[in-house]
Design an enzyme around this catalytic site. Structure first.
Site, PDB file in Angstrom:
ATOM      1  CG  ASP A 153      -1.906   1.114   1.268  1.00 56.09           C
ATOM      2  OD1 ASP A 153      -1.701   2.133   0.580  1.00 56.09           O
ATOM      3  OD2 ASP A 153      -2.907   0.973   1.986  1.00 56.09           O
ATOM      4  CG  ASP A 165       1.127  -0.085  -8.826  1.00 57.19           C
ATOM      5  OD1 ASP A 165       1.290  -0.679  -7.744  1.00 57.19           O
ATOM      6  OD2 ASP A 165       0.211   0.751  -9.007  1.00 57.19           O
TER       7      ASP A 165
END
Length: 232
Positions: free
Chosen positions: A126, A162
């Site tokens: 996260d 990402d």
């Protein structure tokens, strides 16, 4: 149906021999029974131990264990219903070099002795994009210090993400600590260095990575070693 499936997975994963879920008070009062004893009492070999923190569904942990039978792997995540898939796949394939722990990464020192881990993987964590939450990022200096305390001397860490924000943040933290990345790739699928020196970064895709690739996001990768402490 979703809640029923979650409850079913929670109940099933708790029965798996490769899954561990110590309660908070047990952890504080009694300690984790395999701390410092992972190789002797669980894996029953002297092979290197590699951990994945924030393992999600356990895709990476499971696939690394499958590809590298002479290494031991431990995946850790807070959500047991996610871990269920990697744990179940490992059992179905008869893998004995893999385990999963339901726990918080900020408590990793409760699970491992100093020097017990050879490497750490952090895959698609996260990014904690809200500014007040930056301390929860898995490459915040406080987390790096925890990793430093449980890693073996080479202190090798892999990061795959990402998120541009998370990636750039990590590079800035490393710069502040005087750490030069061993590999720094902004797109693992077009970078020849990945093909030559880190093929497993491309060969194994997590559930989330497949989603991000479908959206056209670039996958980034860092490999680095933490500097030892002054007394280490």
């Amino acid at each position: 149906m979703g809640k029923k499936n979650k409850k079913k997975k929670f109940a099933e994963v708790e029965s798996f021999p490769n899954f561990f879920q110590p309660g908070y008070f047990d952890l504080q009062e009694k300690g984790f029974p395999l701390k410092g004893k992972w190789n002797k009492e669980y894996f029953q070999n002297g092979n290197p131990i590699i951990a994945e923190f924030g393992c999600g569904k356990g895709d990476y942990t499971y696939n690394l264990a499958k590809k590298n039978p002479n290494k031991n792997y431990i995946g850790m995540d807070l959500k047991g219903n996610r871990i269920w898939k990697g744990a179940k796949d490992s059992i179905n394939d008869g893998l004995t070099n893999v385990a999963f722990v339901r726990g918080q990464v900020q408590h990793v020192q409760e699970y491992f002795e100093p020097g017990e881990l050879s490497e750490i993987w952090i895959t698609f964590p996260d990014p904690q994009l809200e500014k007040p939450r930056h301390r929860k990022r898995f490459t915040h200096p406080a987390f790096l210090e925890r990793y430093r305390n449980i890693l073996a001397q080479d202190h090798l860490i892999h990061l795959k993400t990402d998120s541009d924000v998370f990636f750039d943040y990590t590079l800035e933290i490393l710069k502040e600590e005087g750490i030069e990345p061993i590999i720094c790739s902004y797109d693992v699928y077009t970078d020849p260095e990945i093909e030559e020196n880190a093929p497993e970064v491309k060969e194994i895709q997590t559930f989330y990575e497949r989603m991000w690739l479908a959206e056209g996001r670039l996958i980034k990768y860092l490999r680095f070693c933490l500097k030892p402490t002054n007394n280490g």
